[in-house]
Design a protein around this motif. Structure first.
Motif, PDB file in Angstrom:
ATOM      1  N   UNK A  59      -1.805   0.586  -4.623  1.00 38.65           N
ATOM      2  CA  UNK A  59      -0.786   0.640  -5.679  1.00 38.65           C
ATOM      3  C   UNK A  59      -0.494  -0.715  -6.312  1.00 38.65           C
ATOM      4  N   UNK A  60      -0.579  -1.803  -5.550  1.00 41.02           N
ATOM      5  CA  UNK A  60      -0.259  -3.120  -6.105  1.00 41.02           C
ATOM      6  C   UNK A  60      -1.506  -3.906  -6.537  1.00 41.02           C
ATOM      7  N   UNK A  61      -2.652  -3.283  -6.483  1.00 41.16           N
ATOM      8  CA  UNK A  61      -3.944  -3.837  -6.935  1.00 41.16           C
ATOM      9  C   UNK A  61      -4.300  -5.175  -6.301  1.00 41.16           C
ATOM     10  N   UNK A  62      -4.041  -5.278  -4.983  1.00 44.81           N
ATOM     11  CA  UNK A  62      -4.438  -6.503  -4.277  1.00 44.81           C
ATOM     12  C   UNK A  62      -5.745  -6.329  -3.510  1.00 44.81           C
ATOM     13  N   UNK A  63      -6.413  -5.175  -3.688  1.00 43.84           N
ATOM     14  CA  UNK A  63      -7.672  -4.910  -3.016  1.00 43.84           C
ATOM     15  C   UNK A  63      -7.516  -4.243  -1.655  1.00 43.84           C
ATOM     16  N   UNK A  64      -6.268  -3.992  -1.236  1.00 44.89           N
ATOM     17  CA  UNK A  64      -5.993  -3.367   0.061  1.00 44.89           C
ATOM     18  C   UNK A  64      -5.245  -2.051  -0.143  1.00 44.89           C
ATOM     19  N   UNK A  65      -5.561  -1.069   0.684  1.00 48.07           N
ATOM     20  CA  UNK A  65      -4.884   0.225   0.589  1.00 48.07           C
ATOM     21  C   UNK A  65      -3.415   0.079   0.966  1.00 48.07           C
ATOM     22  N   UNK A  66      -2.542   0.690   0.171  1.00 49.72           N
ATOM     23  CA  UNK A  66      -1.104   0.717   0.429  1.00 49.72           C
ATOM     24  C   UNK A  66      -0.653   2.095   0.888  1.00 49.72           C
ATOM     25  N   UNK A  67      -1.379   3.121   0.468  1.00 53.14           N
ATOM     26  CA  UNK A  67      -1.018   4.508   0.764  1.00 53.14           C
ATOM     27  C   UNK A  67      -2.263   5.265   1.208  1.00 53.14           C
ATOM     28  N   UNK A  68      -2.050   6.205   2.107  1.00 49.82           N
ATOM     29  CA  UNK A  68      -3.114   7.104   2.544  1.00 49.82           C
ATOM     30  C   UNK A  68      -2.529   8.497   2.649  1.00 49.82           C
ATOM     31  N   UNK A  69      -3.208   9.461   2.057  1.00 48.64           N
ATOM     32  CA  UNK A  69      -2.837  10.863   2.190  1.00 48.64           C
ATOM     33  C   UNK A  69      -4.037  11.628   2.713  1.00 48.64           C
ATOM     34  N   UNK A  70      -3.816  12.465   3.720  1.00 52.05           N
ATOM     35  CA  UNK A  70      -4.865  13.285   4.322  1.00 52.05           C
ATOM     36  C   UNK A  70      -4.447  14.747   4.224  1.00 52.05           C
ATOM     37  N   UNK A  71      -5.353  15.592   3.738  1.00 60.00           N
ATOM     38  CA  UNK A  71      -5.150  17.038   3.745  1.00 60.00           C
ATOM     39  C   UNK A  71      -6.377  17.640   4.406  1.00 60.00           C
ATOM     40  N   UNK A  72      -6.158  18.332   5.525  1.00 62.04           N
ATOM     41  CA  UNK A  72      -7.265  18.922   6.275  1.00 62.04           C
ATOM     42  C   UNK A  72      -7.560  20.335   5.798  1.00 62.04           C
ATOM     43  N   UNK A  73      -8.772  20.809   6.059  1.00 58.85           N
ATOM     44  CA  UNK A  73      -9.194  22.145   5.636  1.00 58.85           C
ATOM     45  C   UNK A  73      -8.272  23.233   6.178  1.00 58.85           C
ATOM     46  N   UNK A  74      -7.672  23.015   7.365  1.00 55.79           N
ATOM     47  CA  UNK A  74      -6.797  24.036   7.953  1.00 55.79           C
ATOM     48  C   UNK A  74      -5.373  23.984   7.404  1.00 55.79           C
ATOM     49  N   UNK A  75      -5.084  23.042   6.488  1.00 59.58           N
ATOM     50  CA  UNK A  75      -3.770  22.957   5.865  1.00 59.58           C
ATOM     51  C   UNK A  75      -2.869  21.873   6.420  1.00 59.58           C
ATOM     52  N   UNK A  76      -3.229  21.245   7.539  1.00 61.32           N
ATOM     53  CA  UNK A  76      -2.426  20.137   8.047  1.00 61.32           C
ATOM     54  C   UNK A  76      -2.535  18.968   7.069  1.00 61.32           C
ATOM     55  N   UNK A  77      -1.426  18.261   6.861  1.00 60.29           N
ATOM     56  CA  UNK A  77      -1.449  17.097   5.979  1.00 60.29           C
ATOM     57  C   UNK A  77      -0.549  16.007   6.556  1.00 60.29           C
ATOM     58  N   UNK A  78      -0.800  14.787   6.113  1.00 57.20           N
ATOM     59  CA  UNK A  78       0.022  13.643   6.504  1.00 57.20           C
ATOM     60  C   UNK A  78      -0.146  12.551   5.457  1.00 57.20           C
ATOM     61  N   UNK A  79       0.865  11.665   5.392  1.00 58.12           N
ATOM     62  CA  UNK A  79       0.820  10.529   4.471  1.00 58.12           C
ATOM     63  C   UNK A  79       1.376   9.303   5.181  1.00 58.12           C
ATOM     64  N   UNK A  80       0.829   8.142   4.855  1.00 60.10           N
ATOM     65  CA  UNK A  80       1.257   6.873   5.428  1.00 60.10           C
ATOM     66  C   UNK A  80       1.386   5.831   4.329  1.00 60.10           C
ATOM     67  N   UNK A  81       2.198   4.812   4.582  1.00 65.23           N
ATOM     68  CA  UNK A  81       2.285   3.620   3.732  1.00 65.23           C
ATOM     69  C   UNK A  81       2.035   2.409   4.617  1.00 65.23           C
ATOM     70  N   UNK A  82       1.392   1.396   4.042  1.00 67.48           N
ATOM     71  CA  UNK A  82       1.141   0.155   4.776  1.00 67.48           C
ATOM     72  C   UNK A  82       2.275  -0.811   4.458  1.00 67.48           C
ATOM     73  N   UNK A  83       2.949  -1.276   5.501  1.00 65.71           N
ATOM     74  CA  UNK A  83       4.100  -2.168   5.337  1.00 65.71           C
ATOM     75  C   UNK A  83       3.782  -3.571   5.856  1.00 65.71           C
TER      76      UNK A  83
END
Length: 101
Positions: A59-83
């Motif tokens: 999101x801040x374009x520094x070349x490093x991931x700030x957010x991750x979202x995962x959605x699995x085929x079975x419907x489980x999902x999760x999201x993280x932010x890098x602090x």
């Protein structure tokens, strides 16, 4: 949909919705392929495979991931932010989780 297999040299961590990410540090996004926020700058990489979908965003374009979202085929999902903390430490913090459907 663009997937990381189309871009040689990309080696993003293999995570799922149950992953704690405690030991995962900074994740570089070398060649983002999507503009997820619509501002005209490429900021995200989407990976998909037989297990589901992962969206890594810088999101801040520094070349490093700030957010991750995962959605699995079975419907489980999760999201993280890098602090980044004032004391110099950093961590991935889960911001959401659940099940679709």
């Amino acid at each position: 949909m663009v997937n990381s297999a189309e871009f040689p040299g990309m080696d993003l961590p293999d995570v799922d919705a149950a992953s704690p990410l405690h030991d995962l540090g900074e994740v570089g996004l070398v060649h983002p392929t999507q503009d997820i926020d619509g501002d005209g700058a490429l900021d995200s990489i989407t990976e998909s495979d037989e297990h589901g979908l992962r969206v890594w965003t810088d999101a801040d374009r520094d070349g490093l991931a700030d957010h991750l979202t995962v959605v699995e085929k079975d419907g489980d999902y999760a999201a993280w932010e890098f602090h980044h903390h004032p004391d110099g430490t950093s961590e991935w913090v889960r911001t959401d989780r659940g099940r679709l459907g």
